[in-house]
Design a protein around this motif. Structure first.
Motif, PDB file in Angstrom:
ATOM      1  N   LEU A  21       0.787  -1.143  -0.147  1.00  0.00           N
ATOM      2  CA  LEU A  21      -0.030  -0.203  -0.005  1.00  0.00           C
ATOM      3  C   LEU A  21       0.691   1.182  -0.074  1.00  0.00           C
ATOM      4  CD1 LEU A  21      -2.791   1.178   0.094  1.00  0.00           C
ATOM      5  CD2 LEU A  21      -2.495   1.295   2.599  1.00  0.00           C
ATOM      6  N   GLY A  22       2.023   1.174   0.986  1.00  0.00           N
ATOM      7  CA  GLY A  22       2.813   2.416   0.800  1.00  0.00           C
ATOM      8  C   GLY A  22       3.558   2.443  -0.527  1.00  0.00           C
ATOM      9  N   GLN A  23       3.882   1.649  -1.278  1.00  0.00           N
ATOM     10  CA  GLN A  23       4.586   1.550  -2.444  1.00  0.00           C
ATOM     11  C   GLN A  23       3.564   2.131  -3.308  1.00  0.00           C
ATOM     12  OE1 GLN A  23       7.906   1.077  -2.609  1.00  0.00           O
ATOM     13  NE2 GLN A  23       7.508   1.824  -4.564  1.00  0.00           N
ATOM     14  N   PHE A  24       2.299   1.774  -3.301  1.00  0.00           N
ATOM     15  CA  PHE A  24       1.238   2.205  -4.202  1.00  0.00           C
ATOM     16  C   PHE A  24       1.118   3.730  -4.131  1.00  0.00           C
ATOM     17  CE2 PHE A  24      -3.066   3.367  -4.908  1.00  0.00           C
ATOM     18  CZ  PHE A  24      -3.551   3.304  -6.166  1.00  0.00           C
ATOM     19  N   PHE A  25       0.998   4.076  -2.949  1.00  0.00           N
ATOM     20  CA  PHE A  25       0.688   5.470  -2.711  1.00  0.00           C
ATOM     21  C   PHE A  25       1.965   6.152  -3.110  1.00  0.00           C
ATOM     22  CE2 PHE A  25      -1.767   4.735   1.336  1.00  0.00           C
ATOM     23  CZ  PHE A  25      -3.239   4.984   0.572  1.00  0.00           C
ATOM     24  N   PHE A  26       3.111   5.750  -2.982  1.00  0.00           N
ATOM     25  CA  PHE A  26       4.389   6.458  -3.342  1.00  0.00           C
ATOM     26  C   PHE A  26       4.356   6.401  -4.952  1.00  0.00           C
ATOM     27  CE2 PHE A  26       9.287   6.875  -3.261  1.00  0.00           C
ATOM     28  CZ  PHE A  26       9.106   7.930  -2.072  1.00  0.00           C
ATOM     29  N   SER A  27       4.230   5.495  -5.486  1.00  0.00           N
ATOM     30  CA  SER A  27       4.142   5.493  -6.906  1.00  0.00           C
ATOM     31  C   SER A  27       3.059   6.351  -7.688  1.00  0.00           C
ATOM     32  CB  SER A  27       3.693   3.941  -7.528  1.00  0.00           C
ATOM     33  OG  SER A  27       4.867   3.222  -7.053  1.00  0.00           O
ATOM     34  N   GLY A  56       3.020   8.053   0.987  1.00  0.00           N
ATOM     35  CA  GLY A  56       3.518   6.683   0.890  1.00  0.00           C
ATOM     36  C   GLY A  56       4.834   6.665   1.823  1.00  0.00           C
ATOM     37  N   GLY A  57       5.658   7.660   2.022  1.00  0.00           N
ATOM     38  CA  GLY A  57       6.578   7.644   2.960  1.00  0.00           C
ATOM     39  C   GLY A  57       6.426   7.337   4.326  1.00  0.00           C
ATOM     40  N   VAL A  58       5.097   7.882   4.711  1.00  0.00           N
ATOM     41  CA  VAL A  58       4.715   7.451   6.234  1.00  0.00           C
ATOM     42  C   VAL A  58       4.475   6.056   6.234  1.00  0.00           C
ATOM     43  CG1 VAL A  58       2.829   7.682   7.986  1.00  0.00           C
ATOM     44  CG2 VAL A  58       3.994   9.884   6.962  1.00  0.00           C
ATOM     45  N   THR A  59       3.668   5.564   5.235  1.00  0.00           N
ATOM     46  CA  THR A  59       3.112   4.060   5.406  1.00  0.00           C
ATOM     47  C   THR A  59       4.342   3.048   5.127  1.00  0.00           C
ATOM     48  OG1 THR A  59       1.188   4.790   4.113  1.00  0.00           O
ATOM     49  CG2 THR A  59       1.712   2.353   4.212  1.00  0.00           C
ATOM     50  N   LEU A  60       5.457   3.631   4.240  1.00  0.00           N
ATOM     51  CA  LEU A  60       6.808   2.906   4.027  1.00  0.00           C
ATOM     52  C   LEU A  60       7.643   2.870   5.243  1.00  0.00           C
ATOM     53  CD1 LEU A  60       7.409   3.516   0.345  1.00  0.00           C
ATOM     54  CD2 LEU A  60       6.733   1.366   1.470  1.00  0.00           C
ATOM     55  N   PHE A  74      15.978   4.789   7.628  1.00  0.00           N
ATOM     56  CA  PHE A  74      16.716   6.155   7.686  1.00  0.00           C
ATOM     57  C   PHE A  74      16.358   7.049   6.163  1.00  0.00           C
ATOM     58  CE2 PHE A  74      20.313   8.702   5.635  1.00  0.00           C
ATOM     59  CZ  PHE A  74      20.584   9.561   6.665  1.00  0.00           C
ATOM     60  N   GLY A  75      16.148   5.939   5.114  1.00  0.00           N
ATOM     61  CA  GLY A  75      15.862   6.708   3.827  1.00  0.00           C
ATOM     62  C   GLY A  75      14.505   7.355   3.825  1.00  0.00           C
ATOM     63  N   GLN A  76      13.366   6.367   4.399  1.00  0.00           N
ATOM     64  CA  GLN A  76      12.213   7.030   4.494  1.00  0.00           C
ATOM     65  C   GLN A  76      11.919   8.162   5.497  1.00  0.00           C
ATOM     66  OE1 GLN A  76       9.732   6.362   2.273  1.00  0.00           O
ATOM     67  NE2 GLN A  76      11.213   5.040   1.194  1.00  0.00           N
TER      68      GLN A  76
END
Length: 101
Positions: A21-27, A56-60, A74-76
């Motif tokens: 879901l996070g990746q979907f939002f980010f995309s 997306g960032g928060v979900t990931l 760290f990246g997110q």
């Protein structure tokens, strides 16, 4: 539930679904940016791009914390600071424009 794609197999759990879901939002942010740029016939970064980045960032980030992956965390985490800062700058600029008009 186990999904076997031949070369890779993985278990789909609630956390896997949260990660996807996070990746979907980010995309979605790239789709929004592309469509707005096509409409404007120039490169545009709409405000929705930054909101999808945060969502997306928060979900990931939640998923990364659950996975206990310090590189991913760290990246997110760093990305979220940048996305939020862009939203703050956009909203400050809009307030200044409202006051000026």
């Amino acid at each position: 539930m186990i999904i076997d794609l031949g070369l890779i197999a993985f278990t789909v759990s609630l956390w896997t679904a949260i990660g996807f879901l996070g990746q979907f939002f980010f995309s979605l942010r790239f789709l929004v940016q592309w469509l707005q740029s096509e409409k404007a016939r120039k490169s545009v970064v709409p405000v929705a791009f930054w909101y999808f980045s945060v969502l997306g960032g928060v979900t990931l980030l939640v998923y990364a914390i659950h996975q206990e992956d310090p590189v991913f965390i760290f990246g997110q985490g760093l990305g979220l600071v940048i996305y939020a800062r862009n939203l703050v700058l956009i909203h400050k600029s809009r307030r200044r424009e409202d006051v000026a008009s």
